[in-house]
Design a protein around this motif. Structure first.
Motif, mmCIF file in Angstrom:
data_model
loop_
_atom_site.group_PDB
_atom_site.id
_atom_site.type_symbol
_atom_site.label_atom_id
_atom_site.label_comp_id
_atom_site.label_asym_id
_atom_site.label_seq_id
_atom_site.Cartn_x
_atom_site.Cartn_y
_atom_site.Cartn_z
ATOM 1 N N ASP A 126 50.220 34.212 41.140
ATOM 2 C CA ASP A 126 48.768 34.385 41.299
ATOM 3 C C ASP A 126 48.440 35.704 41.991
ATOM 4 O O ASP A 126 47.538 36.425 41.567
ATOM 5 N N HIS A 135 48.887 38.508 39.511
ATOM 6 C CA HIS A 135 47.806 38.585 38.523
ATOM 7 C C HIS A 135 46.547 39.217 39.102
ATOM 8 O O HIS A 135 45.907 40.049 38.462
ATOM 9 N N SER A 194 53.521 27.441 33.867
ATOM 10 C CA SER A 194 52.120 27.756 33.562
ATOM 11 C C SER A 194 51.622 28.853 34.505
ATOM 12 O O SER A 194 50.810 29.689 34.104
ATOM 13 N N ASP A 195 52.122 28.886 35.745
ATOM 14 C CA ASP A 195 51.750 29.966 36.675
ATOM 15 C C ASP A 195 52.269 31.313 36.175
ATOM 16 O O ASP A 195 51.577 32.328 36.292
ATOM 17 N N LEU A 249 52.828 32.152 33.038
ATOM 18 C CA LEU A 249 52.025 32.539 31.882
ATOM 19 C C LEU A 249 50.658 33.060 32.315
ATOM 20 O O LEU A 249 50.156 34.049 31.769
ATOM 21 N N ALA A 250 50.066 32.428 33.311
ATOM 22 C CA ALA A 250 48.762 32.873 33.813
ATOM 23 C C ALA A 250 48.870 34.241 34.491
ATOM 24 O O ALA A 250 47.952 35.056 34.408
ATOM 25 N N LEU A 266 50.583 36.752 33.668
ATOM 26 C CA LEU A 266 50.649 37.851 32.710
ATOM 27 C C LEU A 266 49.468 37.894 31.754
ATOM 28 O O LEU A 266 49.408 38.744 30.871
ATOM 29 N N ALA A 267 48.516 36.975 31.933
ATOM 30 C CA ALA A 267 47.321 36.972 31.090
ATOM 31 C C ALA A 267 46.485 38.209 31.405
ATOM 32 O O ALA A 267 46.444 38.662 32.548
ATOM 33 N N PRO A 268 45.834 38.771 30.393
ATOM 34 C CA PRO A 268 44.983 39.937 30.649
ATOM 35 C C PRO A 268 43.877 39.593 31.642
ATOM 36 O O PRO A 268 43.344 38.493 31.646
ATOM 37 N N THR A 269 43.566 40.571 32.490
ATOM 38 C CA THR A 269 42.475 40.403 33.430
ATOM 39 C C THR A 269 41.168 40.621 32.678
ATOM 40 O O THR A 269 41.019 41.648 32.013
#
Length: 198
Positions: A77, A80, A139-140, A142-143, A145-148
């Motif tokens: 987190d 990200h 899931s953390d 994957l989240a 590396l999600a685009p901002t």
């Protein structure tokens, strides 16, 4: 004479076994220093770990001026969101920091300097298990590396080197690993000596 031949054969086998299991140390990003990515390679920290087949036991080397930067190992987190307010898992700030990849899974690093992470100075590395397979991302992960949404905040842009300055990428070479086989000579020498004394 046969004792010497046996000793040399054992020494050669030990050297192959130790060297075959050798770990490598990689300079992060293959840049002159850990820093804000140059304008010529804004995705250097995203692409660099994809070009290396890391093994459990390898190390990554962060080189930077200690008065100007640091390295924080953080949670997915914090990676990200580039959150410097939370307590890092580990802080490296000596300017010549080596992080050993001793636990399988994904590890996250960001700069300890305000806004550097937002400008792309962040890195994640997947560390495989001893058998070479990778841990399934959570899931953390994957989240993380999600685009901002919306990209970089207003006023934050990738920094280019000053006019006339050499970019860290001007002399970039393919990733170089430094072999870190500790004690190979002493192991081989001890085995050879013990066989000669028989």
């Amino acid at each position: 004479m046969s004792a010497l031949a046996s000793a040399l054969a054992v020494a050669a086998v030990l050297l192959v076994l130790v060297d075959g299991g050798a770990c490598a140390m990689y300079k992060v990003g293959d840049l002159d220093a850990w820093g804000i990515p140059p304008a010529s390679k804004p995705d250097v920290y995203k692409n660099w770990p994809k070009s290396i087949k890391f093994k459990l036991g390898d190390a990554i080397w962060f080189l930077y001026p200690p008065t100007q930067d640091s390295v924080l190992q953080v949670t997915p987190d914090a990676f990200h969101t580039c959150d410097l307010s939370s307590t890092p898992l580990l802080k490296l700030d000596d300017g010549n920091s080596v992080f050993n990849l001793t636990k399988p899974g994904r590890v996250y690093f960001i700069s300890g300097e305000s806004k550097h992470c937002l400008k792309g100075q962040k890195l994640w590395v997947d560390v495989p298990k001893a058998d070479g397979t990778h841990v399934q991302p959570s899931s953390d992960d994957l989240a993380a590396l999600a685009p901002t949404p919306g990209g970089l905040p207003a006023g934050i842009e990738s920094e280019a080197p000053p006019d006339g300055a050499r970019s860290a990428d001007d002399d970039a070479q393919p990733s170089t690993a430094f072999r870190t086989v500790a004690g190979v000579g002493s192991v081989v020498a001890a085995a050879t000596l013990s066989l000669l004394l028989l």
